[in-house]
Structure formats: C-alpha cells, structure tokens
Design a protein around this motif. Structure first.
Motif, mmCIF file in Angstrom:
data_model
loop_
_atom_site.group_PDB
_atom_site.id
_atom_site.type_symbol
_atom_site.label_atom_id
_atom_site.label_comp_id
_atom_site.label_asym_id
_atom_site.label_seq_id
_atom_site.Cartn_x
_atom_site.Cartn_y
_atom_site.Cartn_z
ATOM 1 N N ALA A 1 34.580 8.678 -24.862
ATOM 2 C CA ALA A 1 33.170 8.821 -25.243
ATOM 3 C C ALA A 1 32.513 9.939 -24.443
ATOM 4 O O ALA A 1 31.725 10.718 -24.969
ATOM 5 C CB ALA A 1 32.440 7.496 -25.032
ATOM 6 N N VAL B 1 28.941 11.467 -25.260
ATOM 7 C CA VAL B 1 28.054 10.302 -25.321
ATOM 8 C C VAL B 1 26.833 10.516 -24.422
ATOM 9 O O VAL B 1 26.928 11.131 -23.349
ATOM 10 C CB VAL B 1 28.813 9.009 -24.911
ATOM 11 C CG1 VAL B 1 29.096 8.971 -23.418
ATOM 12 C CG2 VAL B 1 28.065 7.757 -25.369
ATOM 13 N N VAL C 1 29.068 7.095 -29.786
ATOM 14 C CA VAL C 1 30.371 7.695 -30.066
ATOM 15 C C VAL C 1 31.259 6.653 -30.734
ATOM 16 O O VAL C 1 31.401 5.538 -30.238
ATOM 17 C CB VAL C 1 31.048 8.222 -28.782
ATOM 18 C CG1 VAL C 1 32.486 8.624 -29.061
ATOM 19 C CG2 VAL C 1 30.263 9.404 -28.232
#
Lengths: 562, 562
Positions: free
Chosen positions: B283, B288, B294
């Motif tokens: 992620a 993210v 994500v």
C-alpha cells in the motif's frame, strides 16, 4: 369379430396428428402427421414479437390429409383393416386459440376480404398481443367480480379468449364488426367435421370455455353482460352471439358429414366428440384419475388432476383453473403448470454451453449429474427462468442459483436445475393437497419423461412418490381417440364411460421410479430451504424485503436495454 | 552526484523477489526472483489439506540469491552502478507466518532433530490446521476479552499467530517445548540479516503483532497472561518470551552483518527496516494516504487505508484489523479484503468453461461483457463464492446469482460477477466512510488492475470514484525499498519520513478511470438491490429468514459428501 377403432385428431402448434387406436386394448395401429402450410412452421408472425396466428385452412386440410394417411397406415399394420371399423372420433387442440367466424360459423379468414388479415385468423395460444387488455380485464374483475379471478388463479392472462377478442375490437375493429361470433379451435374443428359450425347449432367444450373464457355455471355461464359492457359495449353485445350450449367430452357434437366421409373414407354419421385442449385429453390418455396427477413434461409442463364433483372443493389459489368437467365428466378438472422445465436445461446446455472444447451435451451432463449425491453440491436453484405459472402466477420472476463456490462444476449446476424443477413440481403437489386434492402417484408423459431417467428419479426422490410413465408416446391423440370411443358407446364397439375406456385403452410403462428414502430425507431438508427462497422472492410474506428484487431488476433491464 | 538506491525484499507464497529502487525518483533499476526449493512450489503439504508450511532455509538462501542477482541486474541498467550506492533495505512477507525459534532466535527447523518436522517449520499464512484453536480463542475472548475481538473484526482466524501456536502446543508438544519463542516471518528475516534474531535483541513489527497477535498498546501489548493461561498454562508462560519491543516500519532493526555484507555485496551496517506484511508495504508503494484507499487485486483483494492517529477512530465492525502504525507511522492502518475476485472470474472461465466448442477466454468474455450496458442483463450476483472477509467476516457464505432467463448469456453472467466484486468493494468503502474514514480516490494495483480495463471501469462506475492504477507493478517490493530509504534517512541519500519517500518514489499511471455518470446512476439502483441480498443472506437483520440458507446448504453438503 373384427376389432373396433377410434381416431384421435391432435392439433399442435406446428402440425396436426391423427392416431387410430384399438378400443379394446389401446393399441395404436395407424398414425400420420401433417405440418401446417402457412407462416413459419405453421405460425404466422409479424414484426410484433407478441403476435402469433394460424390460418384456419391448415386445420381443415390437416384433418383431411392426416385422416386419410392414418387410415392407410392402419391398413398396413392390421390385416383386413377397413375404415368402417372406426366407430368414433375425438379432437384436441392448443388453446386458448380463438378465431372469428361469420353467422354460418365459417372463419372470416375464408372470406377473400380478410384472407390476409392476421386479425381474422386464429389467435394462437402463444399470441400475447392482448397484454394491456388482460391487465384491464384482471383489474375490472378484481374490482367488481373477484369470483371470476378466483377460478383462474387470480390473474386473467393475455393468452386467453377475452383478452384476444378485446384486443381485436380495439386494434382491428373492421374484423370484430364482421365477426358474428368467436370459436375456440377445440370447438371449431368438431363443428366443421359435423357441419355444426353455426354457433346456434354448436356444442362448445367446457374445457376451453371454463379454463379460458371465464365460463362457470355458478354465475350463469360466460361473464355477465354488465361486466363485459364495462369493458366495451360491443363486447357486451357479443355475449348473446356466443355458442349457448357448453358440454363435456362425453357428448357428441354431431355426426361426420357426408362430404367429410367422402373425402376421408370414414363413415358418414360417425360420432364426433366435443373437443378439448391437448393437455386435458392428454391427461385422459395418460390415465388421469383421482389421486393420480398427470404431468406432461416438455419445454414447460402442464399438470392435470381431477377430483370428484360430488365432493366439496374450495378455490385453490394459484392454479391456472378449476373447471367442473373440463377433463373427465363428473370430476373437477384442475390445471396447473411450470413455466419452464426442459427449457431451463436447454438454456444451460445451449446458451451457456459449459464444458470447454468438448461442450457438454445433455447426455454428458446427465451422466455426470447422476454421480452427484443429493445435497453434496451445496447448490440450490429456483426454477423461474421463464417466470412461475403455478402457484405464483407471476411471469415477472427470474432464475436464482445459490451455493456456488470456486469449485462448482457444470454438472452440479445442471443437477441443481433439475432439482429446482422437481421442487417446483412438489410445490404444485403440495398446493393441491393443502386444498384436499390428494396426489398419491404421478404419471409423467412427454419427451423428458420418455427419455430422461435421471430427471424421473430425482422427481421420485424429491416428491417422495412413485413416478410412473405413460405407455403411449402420444397421450393427447390417444385421449382424443378415447373421447371418440366414449361418444361411440359400448354397443358400437366403444365404451359407455371414461372409466371403462381408460381401463381398456391406457397403460403405463413397466419401469416405475420409486423414491429412494435416503435421498428423499435430504431433499426434504433442501425443500425447506427452497420454500424459504420461493416465499422470500415470490411472495409478500415475511418482511417482503426481497419480494421486489427480481421485479426491480426486470424494470432496470427494460429501461436500460436499447 | 551518483544516485542512491535502496533494496526491497518481498517474500511471497512461492518465491522471493529483490528490487533495487532509485530513492530520488522511484526508478526500478534491478530485480531478481528466486523460487523456494522446498515442498511443492515452495509450500510443504501433507495429507491434511489444511496444512501449509515453509522451510526457513528458503528464506535465507532466497535473500542471498536475489540480492546478488538484483545487484548484478542493476549493474546492467545503470552505468557505473556500485552496490555501495544501496543505502537501506526493507522487508515485506506473507503473514501471519510464525516460526518457532530457539533462545538464539534460530529456527528449530535448522536443528537436525527437527529438520523434517513440519511443526518446526514456518506455518504459512494459509495453513488452517488451527481451526479448532481459533474457535476456542474467539470463544474465550468473546466471554472475557471482547475488546480483543473488536480490533480484528469480531473473529480470530485460524490463519493467525495464536491459533497456530496453540495448535502446535496441542499436536506437537515436543516442538512447542523446544521452542524458546515464536517469530513472524516479517520479523525473522530482518533479524537474520542484522544478527538480532534473539528475541531479547529483536525489534518486532507492529504490523504483524497488531493485526495477527492481538498486540495493542491500549491493553499493554500482547494478550494478557490471564487470558493466555486460560487457553493453556504453557501459552501463558510463552508470553514472557516474546519479543518485548514492537515498532513501526520507520525504525531500523539494526545494521546488515558483516557476514551478510560479504555474501551479498551490500555494505556492512546497512540499515534494515522493521518488517511488515506484503499488503501493508505494498500500500505504501502504491501511494496510500488519508483519503486514498489502496486495493491490491489478484485472486482475492487486500484493501488498505490509513487515518491520522491524532483523530478519534472507533472500532469498525467487520474490518480485518485496525492497528496504529501498521502501515504508516503516525496513522492507523486499516485492513480489509475481499475473499475472492479474480478467483471468481477464473471459476467461470476455467471451471464452467462456457461458450461451446470455442470456449470463451477471459479476453473473449471481456470483449462481450463490455458490450453489455449496466443493468440490461437483469442479473445480479453476490461475490461470496469463497466467503466474505469484509464486512461480514464469514467464510460460511457462498455465491448467488439472480435474474437468469432462458436467454442469459455467458458474457452477461461474467459481467454480473465483475459487478458483484465491485459492489463488494463499494460495501467496504461505505463501511470505512460510515466510521469517518473518507475514501475519495482508489488506487488499484495487482495483476487485474494492470491488465483489465473493463474491470477498472466497472469499479469506477460502481463506486462513483476515479480509479487510479499504481505506476509500479511491484508495489510490495517497492514499499520495502521505501522502508529502506526511510531508515537510511535523507542525509544518507534516503528520506527522513514516509511522506517525502512516497512523494519521490511512488507514482500513478497516466490513465485514470473516471466514473461515467449515467452508468453510476444505474449502479446506484443495482447496489440498493445488492445490499438487500447482502443483508438478507449475510446478516441477521430483517426477519433473518434467509440468514441460515447458505449455512444450512453447507452443512447438508458436508454431511452428504463422501
């Protein structure tokens, strides 16, 4: 003594069949099939996908050709056979298939002026042009004549008599105006053979009138004038011009005319029975009796039961119809049906075509599905891919499959679809029994019953009842021949009543599918779950939260389709 | 000035990858993959289908081989590249994958006595031998420590740390007795590289501890001794021997040992970050950030979001876990997931194999499904063929398809399955937002995100949000390299924090899938129906009448299967 025979004429959607049967033992000694000449496979279509008509000339020519050929065929199989040994004739047809006629009972389509007008032809059972009119009739009856709906499952269909006639009145008023009356095909053919076409001479059948035209003695026959007048004043006026006599299939319409005798080789004056629908006479040919349900299983099913009219019988919600005498005289005839059975299996095999490079055939799937034990796929389906006729009377329902994992196979789904149709069959049986109509055994006929032992075994295991298969592969035409034997009477070499005629002329195959108690136990559990899904998606019982889901999906579909 | 690089090690189920990344711009300059040598495709199996183990020797050899090869590969792509330009290293792994170690932190499997004992190996994430123990832990926590369950979605899984260890204690007591402690794979690899394997020296990661071992600062770290003692006295005793320090991925575990420097070519003392799970570092590699969810989409999905730990955040029912610092330091890490996405599409293509003699491939079905407009198939499905991870946390759920007619096509069903996974994704997003975690954009990564624009467009249309695709095809290894850059620090050529590192090293593809407003309107209607089915079959809301249907089908299945 030379044998006596009767002849059954069976008018289907694409062709007509004649069958000559020995009245003593039901032996089928001669048969012939003739495909209708008009339209596409006998059906006249148009741009409107709801339209399906037939040209009545096909009915007349079909009778002539098939009777001649069936007699010739019998001559090949029975030494010394003479057409004079045929002592009676019966007729079954599709329906509701009404056609407009003039005051002499001649189809308007025979008049040059209307020869190419589809509205002047026969409105085939599967014509759905009267959808709006059906809704109008259902709506009005719901308001002022709820008793009319109670006898036909709560909804008056676009396939039926009054919907079609009202649609003709609205969209082809010149045809409606030219018509003196309207006859069901099941009434028109016997009338034509006996020269009794004129409505005042004709004996119409209770089967068509009762199941499709809201005819019931309890309210004085056809729907009352006030009701019809509210739909349209001209419809009210038509009521007086409908055939006044309505009879069961133990009555003769009349005797074969000399002209028909000449062109077919049958005897003039030969008694011709009142006509009825194919499924109803088919049930007689399969041996229907109190306690024995007949299922005619093909792409869809028609389920027919009878119950003595000496016993009280309540209106049974969801049935297509309950009509006294519509199958056997002296018995209530009860008609139910499943909207799709073979069609669902065909969908899986021919639309989805599972199985990869070697697509799985029905036979492949049967073999593989036979190895799946009841319950072990974890799957359950609803058999509503084409709506639900009985007991929900709702075309706006769709299929459902539940229980899929990442390893579910095509054969497991195929079996779940078979089981779904068996649960649908059980739901109809239960509905009969809830209202006192016992179903102790089931007699199946039709293509799937003849050819698919897996389906039959699953039906036995699901219903917990022995499944028997009709001996005849032509139960409808056989039923018509039985009607011919009854109107001939015993003295003439026929039978004096249906019980005797069925006893002598019908039979079962020796193989009976007995329910396997272990499988039945599992299916009892699965059926509880089937009913949960059935009631949640098909009724407003429970919290009604899911009742609208299938309907809303159909609405969204109709809105988003180009 | 010569570029600076960091290296990410990504331990998957079947292989390990090393990726060398430029810290200034995220350019991936060298990579190498090595398949584990033990077992079947790296997984040691047995007759018990629940058992899945790995040999820790593969982890050690895998690091050595892939680092060497990735450095060599970088040398081919970057003129004058020197291993000394690598300034940090990060590690991500599968999990929960705990392994028993001796007091020096050496895997018991390295001890001849246990070399072939599966209980002494690493218990791979998908090992489900601890089903009974998981139920026991869930049951006890429900009674006496409900707060433990509130942080992990209400159910403690058989895939997780304590279930596995308790199962070892019960079924392989000699291994349990020989183990001084247990390490997660994500902690063992950084420890081995830095010579800090001994639990008292090791810094373990909050990601594994928080999501899988019920570690939470609010109750003083690991589950309390009383709770563990009630499960088993020996489990209570183990608590004291677990690694006492638990850190986020901005901490270094230590520096690369001289021995590892020698065998790989990297610099001795190279900072090695605290390890974390693949999805969590993935992620980070996908970018993210608060407001950006994500989704790592493959056979199943892992969905990762973060939210500032300075703001209040309630327990969110149904999430796999909420752990402060498990993704980015200073943020709550929230993990959710869908049990099957690509697996459902694969089921349709490879198990059902629709389409007849030329079976339909994914690409064929994509093309045909792209021509189906939202809503016009009339179909709706639930994406539960492998259960439901978020938000229902219930493996005992199965698939459902509704709306089939006699004309439904394979491509329509394929599209309905894609839409079902999109509705599943939206259900997770809605759950985040109901609890205050905004999801304004979605960044997808993984094979399906890279290769299937139809799926991505449907996700945009269903969620009503732009769908972006991560620039890197190796977001997990990239996230590990980012962790390496952060523990190296800016002065050494890395970054001082994750915000700077993500800004420099991650990116998106230029193609963004924008929601089509017309399609989104239709999907909003369909989603209302999806939620009706979801709640009826997956929860005890409403009248609860259907809640048991899937579960009872599974029970009947398990009982009837041979």
């Amino acid at each position: 003594m030379p044998g006596k025979y009767t002849i059954g004429l069976d008018y289907g959607t694409n062709s007509v069949r004649a069958l000559i049967v020995n009245t003593a033992n039901g032996r089928e000694v001669g048969t012939a099939v003739w495909n209708y000449e008009h339209g596409t496979a006998g059906v006249i279509l148009s741009r409107d996908p709801n339209l399906a008509r037939q040209h009545p000339a096909d009915y007349i020519k079909g009778a002539e050709v098939t009777i001649q050929k069936a007699l010739a065929d019998a001559g090949k199989h029975v030494r010394g056979f003479q057409p004079a040994q045929v002592v009676g004739l019966g007729v079954d047809t599709t329906g509701s298939t009404p056609l407009p006629v003039d005051s002499a009972g001649q189809p308007l389509a025979f008049n040059k002026k209307f020869a190419k007008n589809p509205a002047a032809m026969a409105w085939l059972w599967k014509d759905h042009t009267g959808v709006a009119e059906a809704a109008e009739i259902t709506g009005l009856a719901g308001k002022i004549r709820p008793q009319y709906l109670a006898k036909c499952g709560g909804v008056y269909s676009s396939e039926w008599f009054w919907s079609k006639i009202l649609h003709c009145l609205r969209t082809a008023p010149e045809v409606f105006a030219a018509a003196n009356s309207w006859l069901e095909l099941a009434d028109y053919v016997p009338a034509a053979l006996t020269g009794t076409e004129a409505p005042r001479k004709l004996s119409a059948g209770i089967c068509a009138a009762g199941h499709k035209a809201m005819f019931n003695k309890s309210w004085g026959g056809y729907p009352d004038a006030e009701f019809l007048l509210q739909l349209d004043p001209q419809l009210g006026a038509l009521r007086k011009r409908l055939c006044p006599r309505v009879r069961a299939v133990d009555s003769a319409v009349g005797g074969l005319t000399a002209a028909w005798a000449k062109k077919t080789g049958l005897s003039a004056g030969l008694p011709v029975a009142v006509g009825a629908f194919d499924a109803h006479l088919g049930a007689i040919g399969a041996g229907v009796a109190p306690g024995a349900l007949v299922k005619i299983i093909g792409t869809s099913t028609c389920d027919i039961a009878v119950w003595p009219d000496t016993e009280k019988l309540a209106d049974i919600p969801g049935l297509c119809g309950i009509v006294n005498g519509s199958v056997l005289p002296g018995f209530y005839g009860l008609e139910a049906g499943q909207s799709a059975v073979g069609d669902i299996f065909n969908w899986w095999v021919h639309y989805i075509q599972p199985g990869g490079k070697k697509p799985l055939s029905h036979a492949d799937l049967d073999r593989a599905a036979a190895r799946v034990q009841p319950g072990e796929s974890g799957l359950l389906a609803l058999d509503w891919n084409n709506g639900n006729r009985t007991i929900l009377v709702d075309q706006r329902l769709t299929g459902l499959l539940i229980g899929q994992t990442l390893y579910t196979t095509p054969a497991e789904i195929y079996r779940a679809l078979i089981e779904a149709t068996a649960f649908g069959a059980l739901t109809i049986i239960n509905r009969f029994e809830e209202y006192g109509v016992k179903v102790e055994q089931i007699v199946n006929c039709g293509g799937i019953a003849e050819k698919n032992p897996l389906v039959m075994q699953i039906y036995a295991d699901v219903t917990g009842r022995p499944i028997k298969i009709s001996r005849s592969a032509q139960t409808c035409a056989l039923g018509s021949a039985i009607a011919g034997a009854v109107v001939a009477g015993k003295a003439a070499g026929g039978h004096d009543n249906y019980a005797d005629a069925q006893q002598a002329m019908t039979g079962l195959k020796s193989r009976v599918f007995q329910p396997n108690p272990k499988a039945h136990e599992v299916y009892k559990e699965l059926y509880v779950l089937y009913r949960k899904l059935h009631d949640a998606f098909g009724t407003q019982q429970g919290d009604g939260n899911l009742y609208g889901v299938m309907k809303e999906l159909l609405e969204i579909r109709n809105r988003t389709r180009k």
